[in-house]
Scaffold this motif. Structure first.
Motif, short mmCIF file in Angstrom:
data_model
loop_
_atom_site.label_atom_id
_atom_site.label_comp_id
_atom_site.label_asym_id
_atom_site.label_seq_id
_atom_site.Cartn_x
_atom_site.Cartn_y
_atom_site.Cartn_z
N GLU A 15 1.76 -31.90 84.45
CA GLU A 15 2.32 -31.51 85.75
C GLU A 15 2.21 -30.00 85.92
OE1 GLU A 15 3.53 -31.15 89.08
OE2 GLU A 15 4.12 -33.21 88.54
N ASP A 16 1.61 -29.56 87.02
CA ASP A 16 1.46 -28.12 87.25
C ASP A 16 2.58 -27.53 88.10
OD1 ASP A 16 0.46 -29.46 89.57
OD2 ASP A 16 -0.59 -27.62 90.16
N ASP A 17 3.37 -28.35 88.76
CA ASP A 17 4.47 -27.85 89.58
C ASP A 17 5.70 -27.67 88.67
OD1 ASP A 17 6.95 -28.00 91.18
OD2 ASP A 17 5.59 -28.37 92.86
N SER A 18 6.10 -26.41 88.48
CA SER A 18 7.18 -26.12 87.53
C SER A 18 8.51 -26.75 87.94
CB SER A 18 7.34 -24.61 87.35
OG SER A 18 7.67 -23.99 88.57
N GLU A 19 8.77 -26.87 89.24
CA GLU A 19 10.02 -27.50 89.69
C GLU A 19 10.01 -29.00 89.38
OE1 GLU A 19 13.04 -26.31 91.19
OE2 GLU A 19 12.15 -24.58 90.16
N LEU A 68 -1.57 -36.18 89.91
CA LEU A 68 -2.99 -36.20 90.29
C LEU A 68 -3.51 -34.83 90.70
CD1 LEU A 68 -3.40 -39.51 92.33
CD2 LEU A 68 -3.84 -39.10 89.90
N ASN A 69 -2.65 -34.02 91.28
CA ASN A 69 -3.07 -32.72 91.81
C ASN A 69 -2.89 -31.65 90.74
OD1 ASN A 69 -3.53 -33.83 94.45
ND2 ASN A 69 -1.32 -33.96 94.62
N LEU A 70 -3.93 -31.48 89.93
CA LEU A 70 -3.89 -30.54 88.82
C LEU A 70 -5.03 -29.54 88.93
CD1 LEU A 70 -3.39 -33.13 85.93
CD2 LEU A 70 -1.66 -31.55 86.82
N PRO A 71 -4.83 -28.32 88.41
CA PRO A 71 -5.93 -27.35 88.37
C PRO A 71 -6.93 -27.69 87.27
CG PRO A 71 -3.93 -26.38 87.47
CD PRO A 71 -3.56 -27.76 87.97
N ARG A 72 -8.14 -27.18 87.44
CA ARG A 72 -9.24 -27.26 86.48
C ARG A 72 -9.81 -28.66 86.31
NH1 ARG A 72 -7.40 -24.10 81.33
NH2 ARG A 72 -9.24 -25.14 80.55
N LEU A 73 -9.00 -29.66 86.15
CA LEU A 73 -9.45 -31.05 86.00
C LEU A 73 -8.37 -31.90 86.66
CD1 LEU A 73 -11.74 -32.72 84.47
CD2 LEU A 73 -10.05 -33.00 82.66
N SER A 74 -8.73 -32.58 87.74
CA SER A 74 -7.72 -33.35 88.48
C SER A 74 -7.21 -34.53 87.65
CB SER A 74 -8.32 -33.87 89.79
OG SER A 74 -9.18 -34.98 89.54
N GLY A 75 -6.12 -35.10 88.10
CA GLY A 75 -5.57 -36.26 87.42
C GLY A 75 -6.55 -37.43 87.40
N LEU A 76 -7.28 -37.64 88.49
CA LEU A 76 -8.26 -38.73 88.51
C LEU A 76 -9.42 -38.44 87.56
CD1 LEU A 76 -8.29 -39.54 92.34
CD2 LEU A 76 -7.32 -40.93 90.49
N GLU A 77 -9.87 -37.19 87.50
CA GLU A 77 -10.92 -36.83 86.55
C GLU A 77 -10.42 -37.01 85.11
OE1 GLU A 77 -13.31 -33.41 89.09
OE2 GLU A 77 -11.42 -32.88 88.12
N LEU A 78 -9.18 -36.64 84.87
CA LEU A 78 -8.60 -36.80 83.54
C LEU A 78 -8.52 -38.28 83.17
CD1 LEU A 78 -7.34 -35.59 81.01
CD2 LEU A 78 -5.14 -35.56 82.22
N LEU A 79 -8.09 -39.13 84.09
CA LEU A 79 -8.07 -40.58 83.83
C LEU A 79 -9.47 -41.09 83.45
CD1 LEU A 79 -5.76 -41.99 86.65
CD2 LEU A 79 -5.41 -42.24 84.18
N ARG A 80 -10.48 -40.60 84.14
CA ARG A 80 -11.86 -41.01 83.86
C ARG A 80 -12.26 -40.59 82.45
NH1 ARG A 80 -13.66 -39.11 88.21
NH2 ARG A 80 -13.43 -41.03 89.37
N GLU A 81 -11.94 -39.35 82.07
CA GLU A 81 -12.28 -38.83 80.74
C GLU A 81 -11.53 -39.61 79.64
OE1 GLU A 81 -14.49 -36.49 79.83
OE2 GLU A 81 -15.11 -36.11 81.89
N ILE A 82 -10.26 -39.89 79.87
CA ILE A 82 -9.47 -40.64 78.89
C ILE A 82 -10.05 -42.03 78.70
CG2 ILE A 82 -7.21 -41.76 78.54
CD1 ILE A 82 -5.95 -39.21 79.78
N GLY A 83 -10.42 -42.66 79.80
CA GLY A 83 -10.99 -44.01 79.73
C GLY A 83 -12.31 -44.07 79.00
N ASP A 84 -13.03 -42.95 78.97
CA ASP A 84 -14.33 -42.90 78.30
C ASP A 84 -14.20 -42.67 76.79
OD1 ASP A 84 -15.68 -43.33 80.64
OD2 ASP A 84 -16.16 -41.21 80.99
N GLU A 85 -13.01 -42.35 76.32
CA GLU A 85 -12.81 -42.09 74.89
C GLU A 85 -11.98 -43.23 74.29
OE1 GLU A 85 -11.43 -38.45 72.00
OE2 GLU A 85 -12.01 -38.03 74.06
N PRO A 86 -12.61 -44.09 73.47
CA PRO A 86 -11.92 -45.28 72.96
C PRO A 86 -10.57 -45.01 72.29
CG PRO A 86 -14.24 -45.39 72.44
CD PRO A 86 -13.99 -44.03 73.03
N ALA A 87 -10.44 -43.93 71.57
CA ALA A 87 -9.18 -43.64 70.88
C ALA A 87 -8.06 -43.29 71.86
CB ALA A 87 -9.37 -42.50 69.89
N LEU A 88 -8.41 -42.93 73.09
CA LEU A 88 -7.41 -42.56 74.08
C LEU A 88 -7.21 -43.63 75.15
CD1 LEU A 88 -8.49 -38.85 74.73
CD2 LEU A 88 -6.77 -39.70 73.11
N ALA A 89 -8.17 -44.51 75.30
CA ALA A 89 -8.17 -45.47 76.41
C ALA A 89 -6.95 -46.39 76.42
CB ALA A 89 -9.45 -46.29 76.40
#
Length: 148
Positions: A15-19, A68-89
């Motif tokens: 989460e990038d929103d500190s509040e 979902l609204n994150l800097p550098r790598l969005s939440g959806l992009e992160l979900l995609r990356e996690i799904g591509d790594e078997p140990a994290l999926a």
């Protein structure tokens, strides 16, 4: 299923929103479970942390809360990356975001999010959200990390 009242639950809040991070962290601190909340503020940092922990299942979080609204790598992009790594999926991931668009909901589930929750508009409602998450995901569900 393990007795989670005796074990510390490792919750990763991305989460990038500190509040919002403060509201969620405080809400989880009020729950009658031992919960450690780690906060990561951008998607790239979260992916690095998870990838570095992938070889040691005990270092992985028990549950991830993902905006979902994150800097550098969005939440959806992160979900995609996690799904591509078997140990994290297999990690349980709850999307917790302000967006309620049909496309974001659909894509999150297509990328294997386990639930999609909309952030409360009223800060006082974070306690109710955290309690609902804890009741189902931390008290009732067998999580893959606790089964290792």
């Amino acid at each position: 299923m393990m007795d989670r009242r005796a074990a510390t639950i490792d919750l990763l809040l991305i989460e990038d929103d500190s509040e919002d991070a403060r509201h969620l962290s405080e809400a989880f601190s009020e729950i009658d479970l031992e919960i450690t909340v780690r906060v990561v503020t951008d998607g790239a940092e979260a992916l690095k942390l998870l990838s570095n922990s992938a070889s040691d299942p005990s270092a992985l979080p028990d549950l991830i809360l993902l905006d979902l609204n994150l800097p550098r790598l969005s939440g959806l992009e992160l979900l995609r990356e996690i799904g591509d790594e078997p140990a994290l999926a297999r990690l349980p991931i709850l999307v917790v975001t302000k967006s309620a668009t049909v496309d974001d909901v659909r894509e999150s589930y297509e990328l294997a999010a386990n639930a999609y929750l909309t952030k409360p508009a009223d800060p006082a409602e974070y306690a109710e959200l955290a309690e609902a998450i804890a009741d189902f995901w931390l008290r009732r569900v067998a999580l893959p990390t606790s089964a290792l």
